[in-house]
Enzyme design. Structure first.
Site, PDB file in Angstrom:
ATOM      1  N   LYS A  33      66.676 -11.976  55.192  1.00  0.00           N
ATOM      2  CA  LYS A  33      66.899 -12.820  54.224  1.00  0.00           C
ATOM      3  C   LYS A  33      67.348 -14.025  53.837  1.00  0.00           C
ATOM      4  O   LYS A  33      68.959 -13.828  53.571  1.00  0.00           O
ATOM      5  CB  LYS A  33      66.924 -11.086  52.629  1.00  0.00           C
ATOM      6  CG  LYS A  33      67.358 -11.680  51.702  1.00  0.00           C
ATOM      7  CD  LYS A  33      67.319 -11.045  49.887  1.00  0.00           C
ATOM      8  CE  LYS A  33      67.512 -11.445  49.096  1.00  0.00           C
ATOM      9  NZ  LYS A  33      68.318 -10.292  48.068  1.00  0.00           N
ATOM     10  N   ASP A  89      69.871 -16.774  44.062  1.00  0.00           N
ATOM     11  CA  ASP A  89      69.319 -15.363  43.416  1.00  0.00           C
ATOM     12  C   ASP A  89      70.006 -15.593  41.954  1.00  0.00           C
ATOM     13  O   ASP A  89      70.789 -14.727  41.399  1.00  0.00           O
ATOM     14  CB  ASP A  89      69.543 -13.409  43.639  1.00  0.00           C
ATOM     15  CG  ASP A  89      68.681 -12.943  43.597  1.00  0.00           C
ATOM     16  OD1 ASP A  89      67.751 -13.386  42.373  1.00  0.00           O
ATOM     17  OD2 ASP A  89      68.696 -11.747  43.589  1.00  0.00           O
ATOM     18  N   LYS A 100      69.688 -11.704  36.001  1.00  0.00           N
ATOM     19  CA  LYS A 100      70.891 -11.429  35.780  1.00  0.00           C
ATOM     20  C   LYS A 100      71.716 -11.424  34.640  1.00  0.00           C
ATOM     21  O   LYS A 100      72.452 -12.786  33.833  1.00  0.00           O
ATOM     22  CB  LYS A 100      71.677 -11.751  37.468  1.00  0.00           C
ATOM     23  CG  LYS A 100      70.693 -10.627  38.425  1.00  0.00           C
ATOM     24  CD  LYS A 100      71.674 -11.694  39.800  1.00  0.00           C
ATOM     25  CE  LYS A 100      71.295 -11.628  40.567  1.00  0.00           C
ATOM     26  NZ  LYS A 100      70.940  -9.933  41.397  1.00  0.00           N
ATOM     27  N   ASP A 111      73.377 -14.676  48.620  1.00  0.00           N
ATOM     28  CA  ASP A 111      72.104 -13.887  48.617  1.00  0.00           C
ATOM     29  C   ASP A 111      71.105 -14.565  50.087  1.00  0.00           C
ATOM     30  O   ASP A 111      70.991 -13.676  50.155  1.00  0.00           O
ATOM     31  CB  ASP A 111      71.192 -14.176  47.751  1.00  0.00           C
ATOM     32  CG  ASP A 111      70.124 -12.661  47.402  1.00  0.00           C
ATOM     33  OD1 ASP A 111      70.782 -11.617  47.692  1.00  0.00           O
ATOM     34  OD2 ASP A 111      69.628 -12.260  46.304  1.00  0.00           O
ATOM     35  N   ASP A 119      64.007  -9.619  40.453  1.00  0.00           N
ATOM     36  CA  ASP A 119      64.983  -9.151  40.499  1.00  0.00           C
ATOM     37  C   ASP A 119      65.515  -8.789  42.175  1.00  0.00           C
ATOM     38  O   ASP A 119      65.869  -8.889  42.741  1.00  0.00           O
ATOM     39  CB  ASP A 119      66.834  -9.151  39.972  1.00  0.00           C
ATOM     40  CG  ASP A 119      67.757  -9.227  40.330  1.00  0.00           C
ATOM     41  OD1 ASP A 119      67.498 -10.429  41.063  1.00  0.00           O
ATOM     42  OD2 ASP A 119      68.767  -8.619  39.591  1.00  0.00           O
ATOM     43  N   GLU A 125      64.061  -8.920  44.454  1.00  0.00           N
ATOM     44  CA  GLU A 125      62.773 -10.373  45.057  1.00  0.00           C
ATOM     45  C   GLU A 125      62.835 -10.545  46.838  1.00  0.00           C
ATOM     46  O   GLU A 125      62.058 -10.634  47.422  1.00  0.00           O
ATOM     47  CB  GLU A 125      63.013 -11.539  44.596  1.00  0.00           C
ATOM     48  CG  GLU A 125      64.870 -12.749  45.332  1.00  0.00           C
ATOM     49  CD  GLU A 125      65.814 -11.048  45.338  1.00  0.00           C
ATOM     50  OE1 GLU A 125      65.630 -10.780  43.783  1.00  0.00           O
ATOM     51  OE2 GLU A 125      66.362 -11.664  45.499  1.00  0.00           O
ATOM     52  N   ARG A 158      62.999  -7.864  48.796  1.00  0.00           N
ATOM     53  CA  ARG A 158      61.937  -6.462  49.801  1.00  0.00           C
ATOM     54  C   ARG A 158      60.262  -7.647  49.166  1.00  0.00           C
ATOM     55  O   ARG A 158      59.888  -7.582  50.446  1.00  0.00           O
ATOM     56  CB  ARG A 158      61.687  -5.516  49.198  1.00  0.00           C
ATOM     57  CG  ARG A 158      61.096  -5.908  47.644  1.00  0.00           C
ATOM     58  CD  ARG A 158      62.348  -4.402  46.782  1.00  0.00           C
ATOM     59  NE  ARG A 158      63.636  -4.311  46.515  1.00  0.00           N
ATOM     60  CZ  ARG A 158      63.783  -3.390  46.175  1.00  0.00           C
ATOM     61  NH1 ARG A 158      63.322  -2.137  45.805  1.00  0.00           N
ATOM     62  NH2 ARG A 158      64.687  -3.374  44.982  1.00  0.00           N
TER      63      ARG A 158
HETATM   64  N1  BES Z   1      70.312  -9.603  45.894  1.00  0.00           N
HETATM   65  C1  BES Z   1      70.251  -8.516  44.471  1.00  0.00           C
HETATM   66  C2  BES Z   1      70.842  -7.718  45.237  1.00  0.00           C
HETATM   67  C3  BES Z   1      72.494  -7.888  45.467  1.00  0.00           C
HETATM   68  C4  BES Z   1      73.169  -7.621  43.685  1.00  0.00           C
HETATM   69  C5  BES Z   1      73.462  -7.888  46.837  1.00  0.00           C
HETATM   70  C6  BES Z   1      74.686  -7.351  43.984  1.00  0.00           C
HETATM   71  C7  BES Z   1      74.990  -8.173  46.262  1.00  0.00           C
HETATM   72  C8  BES Z   1      75.148  -7.578  45.130  1.00  0.00           C
HETATM   73  C9  BES Z   1      68.806  -8.223  44.893  1.00  0.00           C
HETATM   74  O1  BES Z   1      68.123  -8.888  45.446  1.00  0.00           O
HETATM   75  C10 BES Z   1      68.685  -7.503  43.784  1.00  0.00           C
HETATM   76  O2  BES Z   1      68.841  -7.753  43.045  1.00  0.00           O
HETATM   77  N2  BES Z   1      68.848  -6.002  44.297  1.00  0.00           N
HETATM   78  C11 BES Z   1      68.564  -5.592  42.220  1.00  0.00           C
HETATM   79  C12 BES Z   1      67.337  -4.368  42.833  1.00  0.00           C
HETATM   80  C13 BES Z   1      66.858  -3.679  41.380  1.00  0.00           C
HETATM   81  C14 BES Z   1      66.450  -4.981  40.638  1.00  0.00           C
HETATM   82  C15 BES Z   1      65.921  -2.887  41.449  1.00  0.00           C
HETATM   83  C16 BES Z   1      69.968  -4.653  42.837  1.00  0.00           C
HETATM   84  O3  BES Z   1      70.343  -4.290  42.980  1.00  0.00           O
HETATM   85  O4  BES Z   1      70.579  -4.319  40.867  1.00  0.00           O
HETATM   86 ZN    ZN Z   2      68.519 -11.422  46.168  1.00  0.00          ZN
HETATM   87 MN    MN Z   3      67.606  -9.768  42.971  1.00  0.00          MN
END
Ligand code: BES
Ligand code: ZN
Ligand code: MN
Length: 503
Positions: free
Chosen positions: A276, A281, A288, A299, A358, A360, A362
């Site tokens: 990825k 992000d 966020k 990210d 968010d 994204e 996947r």
């Molecule tokens: N890049 C983030 C995951 C992440 C968040 C990694 C904090 C490290 C620290 C990912 O794109 C994301 O935002 N995931 C969301 C998914 C949710 C919306 C289902 C998350 O983990 O909050």
């Molecule tokens: Zn992300």
């Molecule tokens: Mn995200």
């Protein structure tokens, strides 16, 4: 903007050295001391050469041998080295791989601050439970190099140049196995440093275009690496509706970076790595919170892992055929961005309801995974992604989350993590969780409710990898630290796995 590659690569020279350590001319001899005030075997030999001066110094009580302690001694008569650095190694009885790495890091931190231009490190001669001498040499390089790493390319005042230029690792006898371990360690350390550099760079200086340039640069640098970059137009033709939906909210065009390492029989079915490469992000319309949002420059650490592994592969010349794919884009809010509830069509044909913009990672990964399977039919497919905050909740910063649809592959990766001390922990991919990512209007939803966030993300990816021997590494907790530095993980785990596959 590319700031010059390997700018922070420590550029230290590592060599093995046989022969009695106390007789070697070196600026600093590194000797281990165990709790409580116990000289290690190499330190005992040195002690004999200086008529017990070391034992006397220990008796004065300045160093107990606890892990993390050091004591610097100057000009000990009978020992050829200018200085002696005593390094606390903890309890000898329990001396294991983790204690060893900590001792090497402690030694490196102390050595890096000295005026010594070279050193002879005898920690590699210690008995480490469950590990052999080749491991000790390989991981001495990794543990020390991580300490020497600096990221100051954006500071006007650079860290002062290190005096230390050469590290000699003490061994009993030269052997092919030890030399191979040394070069694998050096190659892996270079890959870790590259991965850390890319991770540490901020989003404005590390865009999808910059990552694409990084891939082309590696291809330029190494005969064994090829790279091509798919632009948005080509991705459109391929039907990558999920991947392209993410970059619509950004002024930076998405890139699909495709690399091939041909170190062995290029016609052999390859191992594929997909990382990825989300260079920033913000969450998109499902934006966020601002607290710690700056960390989302990391990210792209899954992508950075692919670049790091490729450099390490090329440096070590492992006889393998490996494909590396990095889908790269930014995730920002904008009038053209994905909206919650939008439905996009993936390259595989599955329609996806974007409940949360968010989630994204996947979206860009599913199309990259489909592309990689169709184009290369790899024998093994491994993706790395800072995919979920839920994985950080589950495992913290110590273990990468591992998911796989093939237990032999899972076990090989777990073993490689254990061996390299870059550990992963397996989580389930059970069908039961699929119910959570059902959509009312599309084939699948991109989020699965509050519970088991790391698992439902993996289950989403699994819908696109049924044809492959596939594993997914969620590195959200391990790719960077709370101090906001990239770790270079899981380059060591993957290099351990790949070296094993090359045998
Ligand atoms: N890049 C983030 C995951 C992440 C968040 C990694 C904090 C490290 C620290 C990912 O794109 C994301 O935002 N995931 C969301 C998914 C949710 C919306 C289902 C998350 O983990 O909050
Ligand atoms: Zn992300
Ligand atoms: Mn995200």
């Amino acid at each position: 903007m590319i700031l010059g590659h390997f700018s922070s690569c420590p550029d230290m020279k590592y060599q093995t050295k046989a022969g009695a350590p106390e007789k070697q001319r070196t600026a600093c001899l590194v000797l281990a001391v165990f709790e409580r005030r116990k000289l290690s075997v190499p330190a005992q030999a040195a002690d004999a050469a200086c008529d017990g001066a070391l034992a006397q110094i220990l008796a004065r009580g300045d160093i107990d041998g606890k892990s993390g302690q050091t004591l610097l001694l100057q000009a000990i008569e009978g020992i050829a080295a200018d200085r002696v650095l005593l390094v606390g190694c903890g309890k000898q009885k329990s001396f294991d791989a983790r204690q060893y790495l900590k001792a090497q890091a402690t030694a490196a931190a102390a050595l890096g601050a000295l005026g010594a231009k070279d050193c002879l490190n005898t920690l590699t001669l210690l008995e480490i439970s469950g590990r052999d001498k080749a491991w000790a040499v390989q991981h001495a390089v990794l543990a020390m190099d991580a300490q020497f790493y600096r990221f100051d390319e954006l500071k006007s005042e650079k860290a002062p140049a290190r005096t230390l230029k050469t590290v000699q690792l003490a061994i009993s006898n030269k052997s092919k196995a030890l030399e191979q371990a040394l070069s694998l360690g050096v190659a892996t350390a270079a890959g870790v440093a590259l991965s850390m550099d890319l991770g540490n760079r901020p989003g404005n200086l590390c865009t999808p275009t910059d990552l694409a340039e990084q891939g082309l640069k590696l291809a330029n640098q190494y005969k064994t690496i090829d790279c091509r970059v798919l632009e948005e137009k080509e991705m459109e033709k391929l039907g990558m509706g999920a991947l392209l939906s993410v970059s619509r909210g950004s002024r930076e065009p998405a890139k699909l970076i495709v690399m091939e390492y041909k170190g062995g029989d290029a016609s052999a079915t390859p191992i594929a790595l997909v990382g990825k490469g989300l260079t920033f992000d913000a969450g998109g319309i499902s934006i966020k919170p601002s607290a710690r949002m700056e960390e989302m420059k990391f990210d792209m650490c899954g992508g950075a892992t692919v670049f790091g592994v490729f450099q390490a592969l090329a440096e070590s010349d492992l006889p393998l055929h490996v494909v590396g794919v990095v889908p790269s884009s930014e995730n920002l809010p904008d009038g053209a961005a994905n909206k919650p509830g939008d439905v996009v069509t993936s390259m595989a044909g599955l329609t996806i309801e974007v409940i949360n913009t968010d989630a994204e990672g996947r979206l860009i990964l599913c199309d990259a995974l489909t592309y990689t399977q169709r184009e290369y039919k790899p024998r093994v497919l491994i993706d790395m992604a800072t995919l979920t905050g839920a994985c950080v909740v589950a495992l913290g910063e110590h273990a990468t989350g591992l998911f796989a649809n093939n237990q032999e592959l899972a076990q090989n990766l777990l073993d490689a993590g254990e061996q390299s001390c870059d550990r992963a922990w397996q989580m389930p991919l059970w069908e039961d969780y699929q119910a959570q990512i059902k959509s009312t209007v599309a084939d699948i939803a991109n989020v699965g409710g509050p519970g088991a966030g790391a698992i439902t993300a993996a289950c989403f990816l699994h819908r696109f990898t049924k044809q492959a021997n596939w594993a997914h590494l969620d590195i959200a907790g391990t790719a960077w630290t709370s101090k906001k530095y990239s770790t270079g993980r899981p380059v060591p785990l993957l290099m351990q796995y790949l070296a094993q596959q090359a045998k």
